[in-house]
Design a protein around this motif. Structure first.
Motif, mmCIF file in Angstrom:
data_model
loop_
_atom_site.group_PDB
_atom_site.id
_atom_site.type_symbol
_atom_site.label_atom_id
_atom_site.label_comp_id
_atom_site.label_asym_id
_atom_site.label_seq_id
_atom_site.Cartn_x
_atom_site.Cartn_y
_atom_site.Cartn_z
ATOM 1 N N ASP A 153 63.262 11.365 26.930
ATOM 2 C CA ASP A 153 63.408 11.330 28.387
ATOM 3 C C ASP A 153 64.679 12.022 28.869
ATOM 4 N N GLY A 154 65.541 12.445 27.958
ATOM 5 C CA GLY A 154 66.755 13.156 28.334
ATOM 6 C C GLY A 154 67.993 12.284 28.285
ATOM 7 N N ALA A 155 69.091 12.846 28.782
ATOM 8 C CA ALA A 155 70.391 12.174 28.739
ATOM 9 C C ALA A 155 70.370 10.892 29.558
ATOM 10 N N ARG A 156 71.092 9.906 29.055
ATOM 11 C CA ARG A 156 71.206 8.634 29.775
ATOM 12 C C ARG A 156 72.582 8.039 29.509
ATOM 13 N N GLU A 157 73.296 7.758 30.584
ATOM 14 C CA GLU A 157 74.617 7.138 30.483
ATOM 15 C C GLU A 157 74.486 5.626 30.513
ATOM 16 N N PHE A 158 75.259 4.978 29.659
ATOM 17 C CA PHE A 158 75.334 3.525 29.652
ATOM 18 C C PHE A 158 76.716 3.046 30.096
ATOM 19 N N THR A 159 77.633 3.967 30.312
ATOM 20 C CA THR A 159 78.993 3.624 30.703
ATOM 21 C C THR A 159 78.979 2.862 32.017
ATOM 22 N N ASP A 160 79.656 1.717 32.036
ATOM 23 C CA ASP A 160 79.816 0.915 33.247
ATOM 24 C C ASP A 160 81.122 1.364 33.909
ATOM 25 N N TRP A 161 80.991 2.265 34.873
ATOM 26 C CA TRP A 161 82.159 2.887 35.505
ATOM 27 C C TRP A 161 83.002 1.873 36.268
ATOM 28 N N ASP A 162 82.383 0.882 36.881
ATOM 29 C CA ASP A 162 83.135 -0.142 37.606
ATOM 30 C C ASP A 162 83.962 -0.998 36.640
ATOM 31 N N GLU A 163 83.354 -1.391 35.526
ATOM 32 C CA GLU A 163 84.091 -2.171 34.525
ATOM 33 C C GLU A 163 85.249 -1.351 33.962
ATOM 34 N N LEU A 164 84.997 -0.080 33.667
ATOM 35 C CA LEU A 164 86.034 0.799 33.138
ATOM 36 C C LEU A 164 87.185 0.913 34.136
#
Length: 187
Positions: A153-164
């Protein structure tokens, strides 16, 4: 006050995270120095550096060699400054993988001798366009086993930008949230 952000990247997600952290640091009123340990050719002076954020991805159970070499060879100077180590990986995205992700971080800290003030696990991304057939199959049948995520299905980010953002701001301000992440990451 200068904050050093030293990172290594494999597929680009950790570089994206490092640039994002750099923006947070600047918005908080600090000077920033961003270095990619894969591209270092000379010694980097830490004379004007008050705080350090170190981050690298986990691939095949290890952080990149250039990152570990940088941390180990600069350990004493790094540990004289307030430090935050972020371990970026897909395992950190799932509750069932967090213990294993903690182990990767612990092992890297043991190998380098680094004793940071705080650590945190940061979820990475899947970028199957950069994988060969074998890597896609390992991702699908081992890393993502049982999850309804198809690498096709392609690239997928799991990074939680708010938590970071919260982790970095708390580290910069020193109110302790990053240390809470340390106990989660290195218990």
């Amino acid at each position: 006050m200068t904050v050093l952000i030293a990172f290594a990247t494999v597929e680009g997600q950790t570089a994206k995270i490092a640039r994002f952290i750099g923006d947070i640091v600047k918005e908080a009123g600090f000077n920033t120095r961003l270095i990619n340990t894969d591209e270092m050719h000379d010694h980097v002076s830490l004379d004007d550096v008050a705080k350090v954020i170190l981050l690298a991805p986990v691939h095949e159970r290890r952080h990149p060699e250039s990152f570990e070499a940088y941390v180990a060879s600069n350990r004493d100077a790094l540990m004289k400054r307030k430090s935050l180590v972020l371990s970026v990986g897909l395992k950190a995205a799932f509750a069932s993988g967090r213990e294993e992700a903690r182990d990767y971080l612990k092992e890297m800290l043991m190998r380098t001798g680094m004793e940071p003030n705080a650590t945190a696990l940061i979820a990475g991304a899947v970028r199957p366009e950069s994988y060969g057939y074998f890597e896609r199959e390992i991702l699908k049948h081992v890393v993502l086993l049982g999850r309804k995520i198809d690498p096709r299905d392609g690239a997928r980010e799991f990074t939680d930008w708010d938590e970071l953002t919260s982790i970095v701001i708390d580290f910069l301000g020193g109110n302790g949230r990053a240390n809470q992440h340390q106990s989660q990451a290195i218990s």
